[in-house]
Design a protein around this motif. Sequence first.
Motif, short mmCIF file in Angstrom:
data_model
loop_
_atom_site.label_atom_id
_atom_site.label_comp_id
_atom_site.label_asym_id
_atom_site.label_seq_id
_atom_site.Cartn_x
_atom_site.Cartn_y
_atom_site.Cartn_z
N ALA A 1 0.62 -0.88 0.23
CA ALA A 1 -0.28 -0.05 -0.25
C ALA A 1 0.63 1.40 -0.21
O ALA A 1 1.61 1.21 0.69
N GLY A 2 0.89 2.49 -0.72
CA GLY A 2 1.73 3.05 -0.81
C GLY A 2 0.24 4.67 -1.33
O GLY A 2 -0.49 5.00 -1.88
N ILE A 3 1.48 5.23 -1.77
CA ILE A 3 0.61 6.62 -2.96
C ILE A 3 1.00 6.29 -4.09
O ILE A 3 2.38 6.50 -4.92
N LEU A 4 -0.19 6.79 -5.41
CA LEU A 4 0.09 6.87 -6.42
C LEU A 4 0.23 8.23 -6.51
O LEU A 4 -1.32 9.16 -6.03
N PRO B 1 5.65 5.74 1.28
CA PRO B 1 6.74 6.12 2.01
C PRO B 1 7.60 5.50 3.09
O PRO B 1 7.38 4.37 3.40
N ARG B 2 8.62 6.34 3.89
CA ARG B 2 9.74 6.15 4.21
C ARG B 2 9.38 5.03 5.83
O ARG B 2 10.59 4.43 6.41
N GLU B 3 8.36 5.44 6.64
CA GLU B 3 7.88 4.64 7.75
C GLU B 3 7.15 3.44 7.10
O GLU B 3 7.56 3.55 8.66
N GLY B 4 7.67 3.00 6.17
CA GLY B 4 6.44 2.19 5.80
C GLY B 4 5.39 1.66 5.75
O GLY B 4 4.43 2.91 5.62
N SER B 5 4.93 1.02 5.67
CA SER B 5 3.17 0.65 4.82
C SER B 5 2.88 -1.24 5.16
O SER B 5 3.76 -1.68 5.87
N ASN B 6 1.79 -1.32 5.20
CA ASN B 6 1.25 -2.85 4.85
C ASN B 6 2.02 -3.67 3.34
O ASN B 6 1.39 -2.88 2.54
N ILE B 7 1.50 -5.10 4.29
CA ILE B 7 2.04 -5.38 2.37
C ILE B 7 1.06 -6.56 2.43
O ILE B 7 1.00 -6.81 3.31
N TRP B 8 0.84 -6.84 1.67
CA TRP B 8 -0.52 -7.70 1.45
C TRP B 8 -0.86 -8.80 0.57
O TRP B 8 0.26 -8.74 -0.08
N TYR B 9 -1.14 -10.28 0.86
CA TYR B 9 -1.43 -11.22 0.30
C TYR B 9 -2.39 -12.05 0.11
O TYR B 9 -3.42 -11.89 0.54
N ASP B 10 -3.14 -11.67 -0.77
CA ASP B 10 -3.98 -12.61 -1.07
C ASP B 10 -3.65 -14.51 -1.77
O ASP B 10 -3.40 -14.75 -1.86
N GLY B 11 -4.96 -15.33 -1.25
CA GLY B 11 -4.63 -16.89 -1.30
C GLY B 11 -6.34 -17.17 -1.88
O GLY B 11 -6.76 -17.02 -1.82
N TRP B 12 -5.39 -18.94 -3.00
CA TRP B 12 -6.34 -19.57 -3.06
C TRP B 12 -6.57 -20.47 -1.91
O TRP B 12 -5.73 -21.04 -1.20
#
Length: 444
Positions: free
Chosen positions: A152-155, A282-293
């Motif tokens: 998740a980030g900034i466009l 951003p440099r502070e960090g963010s969410n990293i997500w995963y979808d799965g079957w």
Amino acid sequence: MNKLITIIASCLSLLTFMSSCNRTDEERSHILKVYNWADYIDEDVLAEFPAWYKEQTGEDIRIIYQVFDINEIMLTKIERGHEDFDLICPSEYIIERMLKKNLLVPIDRNFGKTPDYLDNVSPYIRGQLNKLSQLPGRKTTDYVVPYMWGTAGILYNRQFVEKKEVESWECLWDPKFRNKILMKDSYRDSYGTAIIYAHANELEDGTVTVEQLMNDNSPEAIAIAEELLKKMKPNIAGWEADFGKEMMTKGKAWLNFTWSGDAVWAMDEAEAVGVELDYEVPREGSNIWYDGWAIPKYARNVKAASYFIDYLCRPDVALRNMDAIGYVSAIATPEIMEAKIDSTIEKVSDLSYFFGPGADSIRINPVQYPDRKVVERCAMIRDFGDRTELVLEMWSRVKGDNLNTGIVLLIFAVFGVLFVWLVYRRIRQYKQRQRHHRRRRRRW
């Protein structure tokens, strides 16, 4: 004699019923019910599966395909047990919740003569999902095969925004961007972002981690997130689920808090019309997500569901899906890396965490494949558990108060005019009745 006829008729009815049941079961074994996110698979990949399945098993299969747009809607259907979907594609926190509730069954890896492609998934992604395992000896990846993943980030629109401005989450609260920001309509991502920004100094000092912050659901943390999200609201042009790409392309919004896959899609569309968009975590960090079957416990065709997952793990199929939807597959074979390396990209990235040794200095799309340093400052948001309702209530208060003063005054003005009109109408009706009553009295 009548009694004998009754017995024979009953037996015939029972045989007919049993035959009908057998036909129904047989028909169901030739149907695969898939429940997936909208626009989350290449249509040709889907259409070609029945022929591939027939080649592998000698059996016919027909796909019934349905889509959802919210994880919780999908979960509710599975929990109620009214739907016999064979295959679903939940996000990581819903996977965790479903494992807690024993709503999933293990994937059947008995593929006969067909190669097992499931091991093509990056060990890094498997390791991340296995953090969700609920019981000792029971791994998440026995029940779930990773599909897509991202950040998740900034466009942002480079015509109006400089790169240095989006290198911190602070930009979302900058008055310079009043009414120019789109926020993804996601309570979890918004909550995590607000908490990270609130503790930017502690993160820089190393006294707390992104993972700890985003998974803090204490009343104090919820209150902090609510305060910050409300302060952000004058900058927000809208809470978007799918219209962000269009608004960014047309210059109606300059910043969009979004997911990396949506950013890739928007950047491609913008380039086609001469608009230059870019994406930053951003440099502070963010969410990293995963979808799965995963295969729900009420599935009625586990075999076909397992084969479908195996089919999606083929490198050529994974590439086609990525090209169609913009998101990044969890498949990490040499064929994928070779296909995705782009010599025109100036910046070199370290993808050894994903592809393995030999990928520590490659030219590859950094939006789709974040550099190791980016991934190291990101973390997965876990299931909020029994705190989910509290966070949702907070989110409701934040979004429900999303009217500026002008709109509020307009609403009051409209209701005021309506009230005056209703009073006038009632008075007029009363006077008309009085006149009619007087006329009647004169006639009498």
